[in-house]
Design a protein around this motif. Structure first.
Motif, PDB file in Angstrom:
ATOM      1  N   ARG A   1      31.099  13.490 -19.313  1.00 46.70           N
ATOM      2  CA  ARG A   1      31.257  12.390 -20.691  1.00 46.70           C
ATOM      3  C   ARG A   1      31.424  12.601 -22.158  1.00 46.70           C
ATOM      4  O   ARG A   1      31.389  13.795 -22.344  1.00 46.70           O
ATOM      5  CB  ARG A   1      29.581  11.642 -20.465  1.00 46.70           C
ATOM      6  N   ALA A   2      31.278  11.823 -23.080  1.00 42.41           N
ATOM      7  CA  ALA A   2      31.529  11.981 -24.951  1.00 42.41           C
ATOM      8  C   ALA A   2      30.635  10.909 -25.341  1.00 42.41           C
ATOM      9  O   ALA A   2      30.702   9.916 -24.987  1.00 42.41           O
ATOM     10  CB  ALA A   2      33.730  12.658 -24.695  1.00 42.41           C
ATOM     11  N   ARG A   3      30.202  11.460 -26.221  1.00 46.86           N
ATOM     12  CA  ARG A   3      29.544  10.259 -26.953  1.00 46.86           C
ATOM     13  C   ARG A   3      30.748   9.957 -27.979  1.00 46.86           C
ATOM     14  O   ARG A   3      31.350  10.781 -28.830  1.00 46.86           O
ATOM     15  CB  ARG A   3      28.397  10.733 -27.621  1.00 46.86           C
ATOM     16  N   TRP A   4      30.814   8.706 -28.385  1.00 46.47           N
ATOM     17  CA  TRP A   4      31.405   7.925 -29.301  1.00 46.47           C
ATOM     18  C   TRP A   4      31.872   8.786 -29.928  1.00 46.47           C
ATOM     19  O   TRP A   4      32.686   8.435 -31.069  1.00 46.47           O
ATOM     20  CB  TRP A   4      31.602   6.878 -28.669  1.00 46.47           C
ATOM     21  N   GLU A   5      30.519   9.114 -31.148  1.00 48.71           N
ATOM     22  CA  GLU A   5      29.717   9.556 -31.813  1.00 48.71           C
ATOM     23  C   GLU A   5      31.081  10.616 -32.548  1.00 48.71           C
ATOM     24  O   GLU A   5      31.567  10.918 -33.695  1.00 48.71           O
ATOM     25  CB  GLU A   5      28.989   9.873 -32.330  1.00 48.71           C
ATOM     26  N   ASP A   6      30.969  11.487 -30.952  1.00 49.24           N
ATOM     27  CA  ASP A   6      31.451  12.850 -31.690  1.00 49.24           C
ATOM     28  C   ASP A   6      33.000  12.531 -30.948  1.00 49.24           C
ATOM     29  O   ASP A   6      33.302  13.543 -32.076  1.00 49.24           O
ATOM     30  CB  ASP A   6      30.644  13.844 -29.984  1.00 49.24           C
ATOM     31  N   VAL A   7      33.921  12.215 -30.365  1.00 47.92           N
ATOM     32  CA  VAL A   7      34.701  11.682 -30.248  1.00 47.92           C
ATOM     33  C   VAL A   7      34.996  11.509 -31.971  1.00 47.92           C
ATOM     34  O   VAL A   7      36.381  12.128 -31.777  1.00 47.92           O
ATOM     35  CB  VAL A   7      34.767  10.248 -29.444  1.00 47.92           C
ATOM     36  N   GLU A   8      34.943  10.042 -33.119  1.00 48.50           N
ATOM     37  CA  GLU A   8      35.651   9.977 -33.507  1.00 48.50           C
ATOM     38  C   GLU A   8      35.677  11.063 -34.583  1.00 48.50           C
ATOM     39  O   GLU A   8      36.320  10.800 -35.686  1.00 48.50           O
ATOM     40  CB  GLU A   8      34.241   8.621 -34.349  1.00 48.50           C
ATOM     41  N   GLN A   9      33.954  11.847 -34.684  1.00 49.26           N
ATOM     42  CA  GLN A   9      33.942  12.980 -35.413  1.00 49.26           C
ATOM     43  C   GLN A   9      35.266  14.157 -35.604  1.00 49.26           C
ATOM     44  O   GLN A   9      36.006  14.551 -36.105  1.00 49.26           O
ATOM     45  CB  GLN A   9      31.981  13.481 -35.353  1.00 49.26           C
TER      46      GLN A   9
END
Length: 73
Positions: free
Chosen positions: A54-62
């Motif tokens: 899984r990934a946090r969307w904030e981490d993906v955007e960053q």
């Protein structure tokens, strides 16, 4: 019985974690690439939830922001 709240969070502020498939679709890469990122490094920060990535969307955007290529002036 109400669901347990994670301390320090507001329920409406939490976003669902991205699955490996959602991450691959969002980034426009094959699913195998997401698993390579997990195994070899690279890509956004990933979280192991049991056997699942899984990934946090904030981490993906960053991470995507960090991949931006500047143009020469």
């Amino acid at each position: 019985m109400p669901r347990a709240q994670v301390p320090g969070t507001v329920d409406s502020a939490r976003r669902k974690l991205a699955t490996a498939r959602e991450l691959a679709d969002y980034c426009g890469v094959p699913l195998a690439t997401v698993y390579q990122w997990s195994h070899r490094g690279g890509g956004p920060r990933l979280i192991k939830v049991g056997r699942h990535l899984r990934a946090r969307w904030e981490d993906v955007e960053q991470w995507l922001d960090e991949q931006t290529i500047g143009t020469a002036a």
